[in-house]
Design a protein around this motif. Structure first.
Motif, PDB file in Angstrom:
ATOM      1  N   MET A   1      -8.749   3.994  -2.010  1.00 30.98           N
ATOM      2  CA  MET A   1      -8.431   2.640  -2.608  1.00 30.98           C
ATOM      3  C   MET A   1      -9.543   1.765  -2.558  1.00 30.98           C
ATOM      4  SD  MET A   1      -5.093   1.784  -0.080  1.00 30.98           S
ATOM      5  CE  MET A   1      -5.827   2.576   1.469  1.00 30.98           C
TER       6      MET A   1
ATOM      7  N   LEU B   1     -10.960   3.817   2.442  1.00 31.66           N
ATOM      8  CA  LEU B   1     -10.819   2.555   2.010  1.00 31.66           C
ATOM      9  C   LEU B   1     -12.418   2.229   1.642  1.00 31.66           C
ATOM     10  CD1 LEU B   1      -8.346   2.921   3.956  1.00 31.66           C
ATOM     11  CD2 LEU B   1      -8.295   0.469   4.058  1.00 31.66           C
TER      12      LEU B   1
ATOM     13  N   PRO C   1      -6.427   1.896  -7.115  1.00 30.58           N
ATOM     14  CA  PRO C   1      -6.171   3.307  -6.851  1.00 30.58           C
ATOM     15  C   PRO C   1      -7.007   4.132  -7.528  1.00 30.58           C
ATOM     16  CG  PRO C   1      -4.007   2.412  -7.132  1.00 30.58           C
ATOM     17  CD  PRO C   1      -5.081   1.442  -7.598  1.00 30.58           C
TER      18      PRO C   1
ATOM     19  N   ASN D   1      -6.815   8.649   3.713  1.00 31.86           N
ATOM     20  CA  ASN D   1      -6.907   7.436   3.035  1.00 31.86           C
ATOM     21  C   ASN D   1      -8.386   6.806   3.252  1.00 31.86           C
ATOM     22  OD1 ASN D   1      -3.819   7.181   2.332  1.00 31.86           O
ATOM     23  ND2 ASN D   1      -4.189   7.764   4.730  1.00 31.86           N
TER      24      ASN D   1
ATOM     25  N   PHE E   1       0.685  -1.065  -0.005  1.00 29.26           N
ATOM     26  CA  PHE E   1      -0.095  -0.020  -0.237  1.00 29.26           C
ATOM     27  C   PHE E   1       1.113   1.272  -0.061  1.00 29.26           C
ATOM     28  CE2 PHE E   1      -2.151  -3.582   1.973  1.00 29.26           C
ATOM     29  CZ  PHE E   1      -3.339  -3.411   1.370  1.00 29.26           C
TER      30      PHE E   1
ATOM     31  N   ASN F   1      -6.191   9.650  -0.856  1.00 26.18           N
ATOM     32  CA  ASN F   1      -5.687   8.352  -1.427  1.00 26.18           C
ATOM     33  C   ASN F   1      -7.192   7.508  -1.328  1.00 26.18           C
ATOM     34  OD1 ASN F   1      -4.422   5.876  -2.255  1.00 26.18           O
ATOM     35  ND2 ASN F   1      -4.269   5.605  -0.078  1.00 26.18           N
TER      36      ASN F   1
ATOM     37  N   TYR G   1      -6.659  -4.222  -4.588  1.00 29.77           N
ATOM     38  CA  TYR G   1      -7.392  -2.810  -4.643  1.00 29.77           C
ATOM     39  C   TYR G   1      -6.856  -2.126  -5.834  1.00 29.77           C
ATOM     40  CZ  TYR G   1      -2.992  -0.483  -3.012  1.00 29.77           C
ATOM     41  OH  TYR G   1      -1.694   0.029  -2.926  1.00 29.77           O
TER      42      TYR G   1
END
Length: 393
Positions: free
Chosen positions: A351, A28, A363, A26, A19, A349, A361
């Motif tokens: 993911m 997710l 990006p 970030n 990662f 970021n 994942y």
């Protein structure tokens, strides 16, 4: 701030998964059971192990933040028992590397080796502390003169499972919110009079360009009320220490009940579910890490958008934020801020965890207008696909 984390042979991550684009925020998101929580768990394992004892020889799999069972529960089932679990954490110019072997007798993950290196790959220091006539003790926190801190101990974590409305709340004076938010009311009570720095209000003005920050309350207590009022309606909150029981009580007043201060059990779940997130963010300091699971829980769409803006602001205060979410409203709150030039696209970021990629994942790229340039299948497109069926398209 963590810039990269590598995970190998841990749970579903076979071999080594990198990662490598971690930023201030970030996000997710994606398919369930694809590794979002596993990624966050490696940070929490380090935190709870170091909090127990930073010279521990085992990774603490069961603690105050997560409970994962034994070594055989967390090691990837497709690798040999002799293969190590790898965890590597990178910050600017430095990295710390850990290898864990399975202790067959105790069913633990025992540290095999750990060392600190620079960005050129030079090993600066094995993290061992020699003691006369004893086996070496392993220091989990890297140490070398002049390096920045790996702040595993300065992680705040709010899980998806929070305690919700209570008649009273336990005390904890160590600056900890608790995984379930159980100490949020206590921390609020202790810090509600603390004044936030000027930079905070500069960022607040960027996000809400139509407010006059000279007229807003500069304390943590005032800002908690500010954000609750943005999400729901005009809200005031009050806490009281009950010495006889050694607990803190919380009362909430909303525009609906006027001056009457209500017990949390008599207002909506949204208030007490979002309250720990607000407190955790407001008491965080530069260099801290904030991990939030499902911040959208019990919040209507507009409130989800507001909590996204709050987390954007907190990240601008030097706090690295990790958000696990299934809410397109939280995602879009960041995109809107980027489009309004209130948030830098290079600070986020995203993911997307999906079964269709071997890399676990994808990006997601966002341009300076807040638009996503590589929109993969199943990435927040369910509403559009449902509408196409309804409209016969």
């Amino acid at each position: 701030m963590f810039t990269k984390i590598n995970i190998g042979n841990f749970k579903l991550y076979k071999d080594t998964v990198s990662f490598d684009n971690l930023r201030s925020v970030n996000i997710l998101t994606g398919v369930n059971g694809r590794g979002k929580s596993t990624f966050l768990q490696v940070l929490l394992l380090m935190k709870q192990t170091i909090l127990q004892n930073n010279r521990n020889s085992f990774l603490l799999l069961n603690g105050d933040y997560i409970q994962l069972g034994n070594a055989f529960d967390v090691k990837n089932i497709n690798v040999s028992r002799k293969d190590s679990v790898l965890l590597e954490f990178y910050i600017k110019d430095y990295s710390v590397h850990y290898l864990f072997h399975v202790d067959e007798n105790e069913r633990n993950l025992k540290i095999f080796t750990c060392f600190l290196s620079d960005d050129k790959g030079n090993i600066l220091s094995p993290m061992f502390i020699e003691k006369e006539n004893e086996h070496p003790l392993i220091n989990l926190l890297p140490y070398a003169k002049g390096i920045p801190a790996f702040n595993f101990d300065r992680i705040q974590y709010i899980s998806a499972e929070r305690i919700g409305p209570q008649l009273y709340y336990s005390l904890h004076d160590k600056g900890i919110i608790g995984a379930k938010g159980e100490y949020a009311v206590c921390q609020f009570h202790l810090h509600k009079s603390d004044v936030l720095p000027d930079r905070y209000f500069d960022e607040l003005e960027n996000i809400f360009y139509n407010i006059n920050t000279e007229e807003v309350d500069k304390t943590i207590g005032g800002q908690a009320e500010f954000w609750l009022s943005k999400m729901f309606a005009r809200t005031t909150i009050d806490t009281k220490y009950v010495e006889e029981a050694n607990v803190v009580t919380l009362k909430i007043s909303t525009v609906q009940n006027g001056t009457n201060r209500m017990k949390p059990t008599n207002v909506g779940f949204g208030y007490t579910y979002v309250f720990p997130i607000l407190v955790a963010g407001l008491i965080s300091k530069p260099g801290d890490t904030l991990i939030i699971e499902n911040p959208e829980a019990h919040l209507h769409p507009a409130a989800q958008s507001i909590i996204g803006k709050f987390l954007a602001l907190i990240s601008q205060m030097g706090v690295q934020v990790f958000i696990e979410t299934h809410s397109e409203h939280i995602l879009n709150s960041f995109r809107v801020l980027i489009a309004q030039e209130a948030f830098d696209k290079d600070d986020i970021n995203i993911m997307f965890f999906d079964e269709s990629t071997e890399n676990y994942y994808t990006p997601i790229e966002v341009n300076e207008k807040g638009k996503i340039t590589n929109w993969p299948l199943y990435f927040f497109d369910q509403s559009e696909r449902d509408l196409n069926i309804i409209l016969g398209e």
